[in-house]
Design an enzyme around this catalytic site. Structure first.
Site, short mmCIF file in Angstrom:
data_model
loop_
_atom_site.label_atom_id
_atom_site.label_comp_id
_atom_site.label_asym_id
_atom_site.label_seq_id
_atom_site.Cartn_x
_atom_site.Cartn_y
_atom_site.Cartn_z
N CYS A 70 0.86 -1.11 -0.24
CA CYS A 70 -0.28 0.28 -0.17
C CYS A 70 0.97 1.01 0.03
O CYS A 70 1.51 1.20 0.58
CB CYS A 70 -1.21 -0.02 1.05
SG CYS A 70 -2.08 1.07 1.02
N CYS A 74 0.39 5.75 6.85
CA CYS A 74 -0.62 5.16 7.86
C CYS A 74 0.82 3.96 8.68
O CYS A 74 1.14 3.22 8.69
CB CYS A 74 -1.95 4.38 7.80
SG CYS A 74 -2.93 4.61 6.69
N CYS A 77 0.21 0.49 10.56
CA CYS A 77 -0.14 -0.53 8.96
C CYS A 77 1.30 -1.37 8.89
O CYS A 77 1.83 -0.41 8.23
CB CYS A 77 -1.37 0.53 8.49
SG CYS A 77 -1.32 -1.12 6.86
N CYS A 114 -15.84 -10.26 5.56
CA CYS A 114 -15.37 -8.89 5.12
C CYS A 114 -14.29 -9.06 4.50
O CYS A 114 -13.87 -10.23 4.36
CB CYS A 114 -15.52 -8.34 5.82
SG CYS A 114 -14.97 -6.55 5.73
N CYS A 145 -19.09 -7.56 3.19
CA CYS A 145 -18.31 -6.44 3.23
C CYS A 145 -17.02 -5.81 2.35
O CYS A 145 -16.63 -7.21 2.19
CB CYS A 145 -18.15 -6.16 5.70
SG CYS A 145 -17.50 -4.76 5.59
N CYS A 205 -20.02 0.54 7.83
CA CYS A 205 -19.12 0.26 8.30
C CYS A 205 -17.58 0.95 8.54
O CYS A 205 -16.59 1.18 7.68
CB CYS A 205 -18.53 -1.78 8.26
SG CYS A 205 -17.17 -2.39 9.36
N ARG A 277 -18.06 -3.38 16.75
CA ARG A 277 -17.45 -5.00 17.17
C ARG A 277 -16.07 -4.29 17.28
O ARG A 277 -14.72 -4.11 17.26
CB ARG A 277 -17.20 -5.09 15.86
CG ARG A 277 -16.32 -6.13 15.60
CD ARG A 277 -16.51 -6.57 14.12
NE ARG A 277 -17.58 -6.85 13.27
CZ ARG A 277 -17.92 -7.07 12.09
NH1 ARG A 277 -17.41 -4.99 11.70
NH2 ARG A 277 -19.26 -6.79 12.16
#
Length: 343
Positions: A70, A74, A77, A114, A145, A205, A277
């Site tokens: 990616c 972040c 991450c 998901c 999802c 979500c 969640r």
């Protein structure tokens, strides 16, 4: 060690703006955080019982359909290409491998599947593959999802037409702390994607990550952003930072476990009809803190051995814990309140 990430992730100052006219001012949310613990738990459990079966928990499974590489920065991450975390970039999984994982998840009681991809935003050719996955998983009778990064014009509509039920796109943290975590996109990018998801008629979500060095006031700011959406998210994942060596946030002082429970309770009170969640970081919590989170109003967990690229409690351990607590899963429970829509 400082709780701030390295300077390479701290360059952008995000605009601070409310999403809608405020129904829960940040000060009011902070006042909930500041309640005596027993009072907060009582209020959260009362709200929870008014809207859900308090002994029911939803099982959801998350599969990384495209791991690593990616371009974002972040600070939490391990899939960011710029960090040396041992995660290597991979191609998108073949359809049959995804469907096999969905079948296994369903056989173990998961009702929502998901699919997550480490993209800044999907290209149309990639989105076509995801659409096929969504159609096939939906045909199995599972809720679908996806979390694919930012969405451009028309992409949410394509996912909706394929049968997508939920789209996950977290705010991560409060607007005023956001630039301490990420510089390659701004807060408004996230709001824009959520607006496209809502506009396409897909359920939202959306949650965040705690334990990144933020203050209690900033945790209240995150909850205020979420609960003042109109409507607020149907599903709210609360993540406890999983520290991965090689990421800027590795070495951050962890959040106190009872502060994490408080965050769950405040989310329940301010978003009474949402599925709250327990997501990343459950492995580190232990059974007692997870049990308190259920009392605080959590009623959904990510279930299985992996949560994208970090560990998650094994399915057997999850089942044993639910049995100890006398809880049942949504797939086996009959409760007319389990699909309420937030107002």
């Amino acid at each position: 060690m400082s709780s701030q990430p390295s300077s390479q992730a701290v360059t952008f100052q995000a605009p601070v703006a409310p999403i809608v006219p405020t129904a829960w001012p940040v000060d009011d949310v902070l006042a909930l955080f500041n309640l005596p613990f027993n009072e907060l738990m009582f209020r959260a459990q009362t709200v929870h019982r008014e809207n859900f079966d308090p002994s029911e928990v939803e099982l959801a499974t998350l599969l990384s359909i495209k791991t690593g590489g990616c371009p974002e920065d972040c600070g939490y991450c391990p899939q960011a290409a710029r960090y040396d975390t041992g995660v290597t970039a991979q191609k998108i999984l073949p359809l049959e491998e995804v469907l096999a994982a969905a079948r296994e998840a369903k056989s173990h009681g998961a009702t929502r599947f998901c699919m997550g991809a480490a993209w800044r935003e999907p290209k149309d050719r990639d989105l076509e593959k995801v659409e096929e996955m969504v159609r096939e998983v939906k045909a199995m009778g599972m809720e679908t999802c996806a979390t694919l990064g930012m969405l451009g014009e028309g992409q949410a509509e394509k996912l909706k037409n394929a049968g997508l039920d939920y789209y996950n796109h977290n705010l991560d943290t409060a607007p005023e702390f956001y630039s301490n975590v990420i510089s390659t996109r701004d807060y408004q990018n996230r709001i824009d994607t959520l607006g496209r998801v809502r506009g396409a008629g897909i359920k939202v979500c959306c949650g965040g990550i705690v334990g990144m060095g933020e203050s209690r006031l900033q945790r209240a700011g995150l909850i205020a952003q979420l609960c003042n959406m109109d409507p607020y998210p149907e599903s709210v994942p609360v993540n406890n930072l999983v520290q991965v060596e090689g990421t800027p946030l590795h070495g951050t002082d962890p959040i106190d476990p009872l502060e994490f429970v408080r965050t769950v309770a405040v989310a329940r009170i301010t978003m009474p009809k949402a599925r709250v969640r327990l997501s990343a970081g459950r492995r580190e919590m232990g059974e007692a803190i997870q049990a308190l989170c259920f009392v605080a109003g959590a009623n959904s967990i990510f279930y299985g051995d992996k949560l994208l690229t970090t560990g998650n409690p094994e399915a057997v351990a999850d089942q044993e814990l639910l049995e100890k607590l006398g809880m049942h899963t949504r797939s086996t429970a009959i409760d007319a309140r389990c699909d309420v829509t937030p107002q």
